[in-house]
Scaffold this active site. Structure first.
Site, PDB file in Angstrom:
ATOM      1  N   CYS A  15       1.203  -0.949   0.211  1.00 25.52           N
ATOM      2  CA  CYS A  15       0.199   0.142  -0.171  1.00 25.52           C
ATOM      3  C   CYS A  15       0.984   1.136  -0.060  1.00 25.52           C
ATOM      4  O   CYS A  15       2.185   1.108  -0.207  1.00 25.52           O
ATOM      5  CB  CYS A  15      -0.773  -0.171   1.400  1.00 25.52           C
ATOM      6  SG  CYS A  15      -0.234  -0.193   2.648  1.00 25.52           S
ATOM      7  N   ASN A  18       1.858   0.768   4.236  1.00 22.34           N
ATOM      8  CA  ASN A  18       2.423  -0.028   5.179  1.00 22.34           C
ATOM      9  C   ASN A  18       2.033   0.358   6.454  1.00 22.34           C
ATOM     10  O   ASN A  18       2.868  -0.778   7.270  1.00 22.34           O
ATOM     11  CB  ASN A  18       3.773  -0.154   4.840  1.00 22.34           C
ATOM     12  CG  ASN A  18       3.909  -1.693   5.778  1.00 22.34           C
ATOM     13  OD1 ASN A  18       4.957  -2.343   5.579  1.00 22.34           O
ATOM     14  ND2 ASN A  18       3.558  -2.444   5.213  1.00 22.34           N
ATOM     15  N   CYS A  20      -1.587   1.242   7.388  1.00 21.72           N
ATOM     16  CA  CYS A  20      -3.335   0.860   7.002  1.00 21.72           C
ATOM     17  C   CYS A  20      -3.498  -0.673   6.274  1.00 21.72           C
ATOM     18  O   CYS A  20      -3.614  -1.816   6.941  1.00 21.72           O
ATOM     19  CB  CYS A  20      -4.155   1.396   6.701  1.00 21.72           C
ATOM     20  SG  CYS A  20      -3.684   3.159   8.107  1.00 21.72           S
ATOM     21  N   ARG A  21      -3.869  -0.777   5.331  1.00 19.69           N
ATOM     22  CA  ARG A  21      -3.704  -1.450   4.705  1.00 19.69           C
ATOM     23  C   ARG A  21      -3.255  -2.952   4.556  1.00 19.69           C
ATOM     24  O   ARG A  21      -3.356  -4.163   4.992  1.00 19.69           O
ATOM     25  CB  ARG A  21      -4.427  -0.825   3.269  1.00 19.69           C
ATOM     26  CG  ARG A  21      -5.518  -0.369   2.940  1.00 19.69           C
ATOM     27  CD  ARG A  21      -5.732   0.647   1.558  1.00 19.69           C
ATOM     28  NE  ARG A  21      -4.742   1.453   1.866  1.00 19.69           N
ATOM     29  CZ  ARG A  21      -4.222   2.320   0.483  1.00 19.69           C
ATOM     30  NH1 ARG A  21      -4.833   2.186  -0.598  1.00 19.69           N
ATOM     31  NH2 ARG A  21      -3.399   3.102   0.616  1.00 19.69           N
ATOM     32  N   SER A  22      -1.444  -2.194   3.912  1.00 22.29           N
ATOM     33  CA  SER A  22      -0.930  -3.701   3.412  1.00 22.29           C
ATOM     34  C   SER A  22      -0.712  -4.698   4.838  1.00 22.29           C
ATOM     35  O   SER A  22      -0.594  -5.996   4.287  1.00 22.29           O
ATOM     36  CB  SER A  22      -0.190  -3.241   2.596  1.00 22.29           C
ATOM     37  OG  SER A  22       0.964  -2.787   3.509  1.00 22.29           O
ATOM     38  N   ASP A 134      -8.070   4.076   0.591  1.00 20.39           N
ATOM     39  CA  ASP A 134      -7.325   4.567   2.333  1.00 20.39           C
ATOM     40  C   ASP A 134      -7.919   4.782   3.019  1.00 20.39           C
ATOM     41  O   ASP A 134      -9.135   6.391   2.953  1.00 20.39           O
ATOM     42  CB  ASP A 134      -6.244   5.321   1.457  1.00 20.39           C
ATOM     43  CG  ASP A 134      -5.354   5.997   2.331  1.00 20.39           C
ATOM     44  OD1 ASP A 134      -5.522   5.933   3.101  1.00 20.39           O
ATOM     45  OD2 ASP A 134      -4.502   6.812   1.619  1.00 20.39           O
TER      46      ASP A 134
HETATM   47  P1  4NP Z   1      -1.518   2.771   3.879  1.00 18.65           P
HETATM   48  O1  4NP Z   1      -2.766   4.493   4.700  1.00 18.65           O
HETATM   49  O2  4NP Z   1      -1.467   3.099   2.980  1.00 18.65           O
HETATM   50  O3  4NP Z   1      -2.673   1.909   4.366  1.00 18.65           O
HETATM   51  O4  4NP Z   1      -1.126   2.269   5.043  1.00 18.65           O
HETATM   52  C1  4NP Z   1      -1.571   5.657   4.698  1.00 18.65           C
HETATM   53  C2  4NP Z   1      -0.907   5.430   6.291  1.00 18.65           C
HETATM   54  C3  4NP Z   1      -0.670   6.877   5.559  1.00 18.65           C
HETATM   55  C4  4NP Z   1      -0.684   7.543   5.125  1.00 18.65           C
HETATM   56  C5  4NP Z   1      -1.492   7.205   3.940  1.00 18.65           C
HETATM   57  C6  4NP Z   1      -1.893   6.291   3.841  1.00 18.65           C
HETATM   58  N1  4NP Z   1      -0.822   8.800   4.900  1.00 18.65           N
HETATM   59  O5  4NP Z   1      -0.411  10.436   4.719  1.00 18.65           O
HETATM   60  O6  4NP Z   1       0.600   9.373   6.410  1.00 18.65           O
END
Ligand code: 4NP
Length: 173
Positions: A15, A18, A20-22, A134
């Site tokens: 993602c 790294n 939340c989703r992955s 997201d």
């Molecule tokens: P992820 O979610 O890509 O699923 O881990 C996010 C985590 C942090 C951010 C964006 C999306 N951020 O903008 O810091």
């Protein structure tokens, strides 16, 4: 064909951050493989196309929601590396932006045959190019929606891979 020294098929979930989703996809996939008794055949890892959260624990909202659904996440954030094209058998991107970033890196670095997929191409309830949304800027319901999407998608991925095992592991004498 797998080499004798590399007996496990490695799936890498990707993602942006790294956190939340992955890492949740990684934990759900491993959980489902364990239930199917197939954890000795596969390994899983996750990373982000951004290094912004490298070294971080998963987001506390992701951990809380996963726990509510009976899943523990054990992962420390890290950024995608070109070396991942060598070590992963399949790379699964959470959305189109991350998919195209990884595909560009593959072309730039000579990994034209990298097996890169969209996570929701495995979701029985979605279009092939749908994103895993997201959840970072939203509320708790967004984390639950992501959990349900990943539960369905990883379930189909695990069952597809499990069915393909004889093809992947039987080597000619
Ligand atoms: P992820 O979610 O890509 O699923 O881990 C996010 C985590 C942090 C951010 C964006 C999306 N951020 O903008 O810091």
């Amino acid at each position: 064909m797998k080499s004798v020294s590399k007996l496990k098929t490695k799936i890498l979930f990707v993602c942006l951050g790294n956190i939340c989703r992955s890492p949740l996809a990684e934990a759900i996939f491993l959980h489902q493989l364990k239930i199917a008794g197939m954890e000795d055949k596969f390994s899983a890892d996750s990373c982000g196309t951004s290094g912004h959260h490298a070294g971080d624990n998963p987001d506390s909202r992701t951990i809380r929601n996963a726990r509510k659904n009976g899943i523990e996440i054990l992962h420390i954030g890290r950024q995608f590396m070109v070396q991942d094209f060598n070590s992963a058998d399949m790379i699964v991107a959470m959305d189109k932006k991350n998919f195209s970033n990884i595909q560009s890196l593959a072309f730039q670095n000579g990994f034209h045959k990298a097996d890169i997929r969209m996570m929701r191409s495995f979701d029985p309830e979605a279009q092939l190019d749908a994103d895993v949304p997201d959840p970072w800027y939203g509320g708790d319901e967004g984390f639950e929606e992501v959990f349900q999407i990943l539960w369905r998608s990883c379930g189909r991925l695990a069952s597809d891979l499990t069915k393909s095992i004889p093809k992947q592991t039987i080597e000619k004498p």
